[in-house]
Write a protein that holds these residues in place. Structure first.
Motif, PDB file in Angstrom:
ATOM      1  N   THR A 182       0.838  -1.198   0.000  1.00 34.49           N
ATOM      2  CA  THR A 182       0.000   0.000   0.000  1.00 34.49           C
ATOM      3  C   THR A 182       0.874   1.249   0.000  1.00 34.49           C
ATOM      4  O   THR A 182       0.597   2.218  -0.712  1.00 34.49           O
ATOM      5  N   LEU A 215       0.774   4.259  -2.723  1.00 35.37           N
ATOM      6  CA  LEU A 215       0.527   5.651  -2.334  1.00 35.37           C
ATOM      7  C   LEU A 215       1.668   6.552  -2.804  1.00 35.37           C
ATOM      8  O   LEU A 215       1.429   7.634  -3.341  1.00 35.37           O
ATOM      9  N   ASP A 270      -2.518   6.257   7.611  1.00 36.49           N
ATOM     10  CA  ASP A 270      -3.264   5.048   7.950  1.00 36.49           C
ATOM     11  C   ASP A 270      -3.555   5.119   9.446  1.00 36.49           C
ATOM     12  O   ASP A 270      -2.697   5.558  10.216  1.00 36.49           O
ATOM     13  N   VAL A 317      -6.299   7.272   5.125  1.00 32.58           N
ATOM     14  CA  VAL A 317      -6.558   6.096   4.293  1.00 32.58           C
ATOM     15  C   VAL A 317      -6.659   4.917   5.254  1.00 32.58           C
ATOM     16  O   VAL A 317      -5.724   4.642   5.995  1.00 32.58           O
ATOM     17  N   VAL A 335     -10.215   8.369   2.626  1.00 31.97           N
ATOM     18  CA  VAL A 335     -10.329   7.479   1.476  1.00 31.97           C
ATOM     19  C   VAL A 335     -10.282   6.059   2.025  1.00 31.97           C
ATOM     20  O   VAL A 335      -9.284   5.660   2.628  1.00 31.97           O
ATOM     21  N   LYS A 389     -10.042   1.972   2.343  1.00 32.94           N
ATOM     22  CA  LYS A 389      -9.321   0.874   1.706  1.00 32.94           C
ATOM     23  C   LYS A 389     -10.329  -0.231   1.449  1.00 32.94           C
ATOM     24  O   LYS A 389     -11.213  -0.435   2.277  1.00 32.94           O
ATOM     25  N   LEU A 438      -8.161   1.047  -1.726  1.00 32.47           N
ATOM     26  CA  LEU A 438      -8.107   2.385  -2.303  1.00 32.47           C
ATOM     27  C   LEU A 438      -8.582   2.436  -3.744  1.00 32.47           C
ATOM     28  O   LEU A 438      -8.241   1.570  -4.550  1.00 32.47           O
ATOM     29  N   PHE A 446      -8.348   8.765  -4.460  1.00 34.46           N
ATOM     30  CA  PHE A 446      -7.269   9.189  -3.579  1.00 34.46           C
ATOM     31  C   PHE A 446      -6.512  10.379  -4.175  1.00 34.46           C
ATOM     32  O   PHE A 446      -6.294  11.382  -3.500  1.00 34.46           O
TER      33      PHE A 446
END
Length: 138
Positions: A24, A28, A63, A91, A110, A112, A114, A119
């Motif tokens: 992830t 990102l 996160d 996120v 946003v 997950k 995603l 995003f």
């Protein structure tokens, strides 16, 4: 280097990416770079706090579920430092992410898994709005 100084030198705005999952985090970082920003990854809340203080990011992608210091604890510690506050984009896969994001004052959430387009759009809108506020203030 302060955000205004980076802008004056034509350098991209920095985005701190606080995500413990390597896949992830890579995704990102790639999307943030594609949006024209400089992604700065952090693996956990402690690393993120040190980095946020050092680099003064234009935004923080966070996160909520992190090892050690979780997302909420990171925000509390970050705000206690008295540094310029970057807007936060959460996120998260947490069911209560929207509620937690509201509690910590995040500008966007946003979920997950995603949606890359969503995003990128939310991050860009968050940074653009923050930039406008900084320009009016300065």
């Amino acid at each position: 280097m302060k955000i205004a100084d980076r802008a004056a030198k034509g350098l991209p705005e920095r985005v701190l990416v606080v995500e413990d999952d390597p896949d992830t985090r890579r995704m990102l970082v790639a999307v943030i770079a594609d949006e024209g920003f400089e992604p700065i990854p952090a693996l956990d809340g402690e690393h993120a706090l040190r980095t946020a203080i050092a680099i003064e990011p234009s935004a923080i992608v966070l996160d909520l579920m992190l090892p050690g210091t979780d997302g909420q604890e990171f925000v509390t510690a970050y705000r206690a430092q008295g540094v310029a506050e970057a807007p936060i984009v959460v996120v998260s896969a947490r069911q209560d992410a929207q509620s937690v994001a509201q509690q910590i004052g995040a500008r966007a959430v946003v979920p997950k898994p995603l949606d890359i387009s969503e995003f990128g759009a939310r991050l860009r809108a968050t940074i653009d709005a923050s930039r406008e506020v900084r320009e009016v203030r300065d």
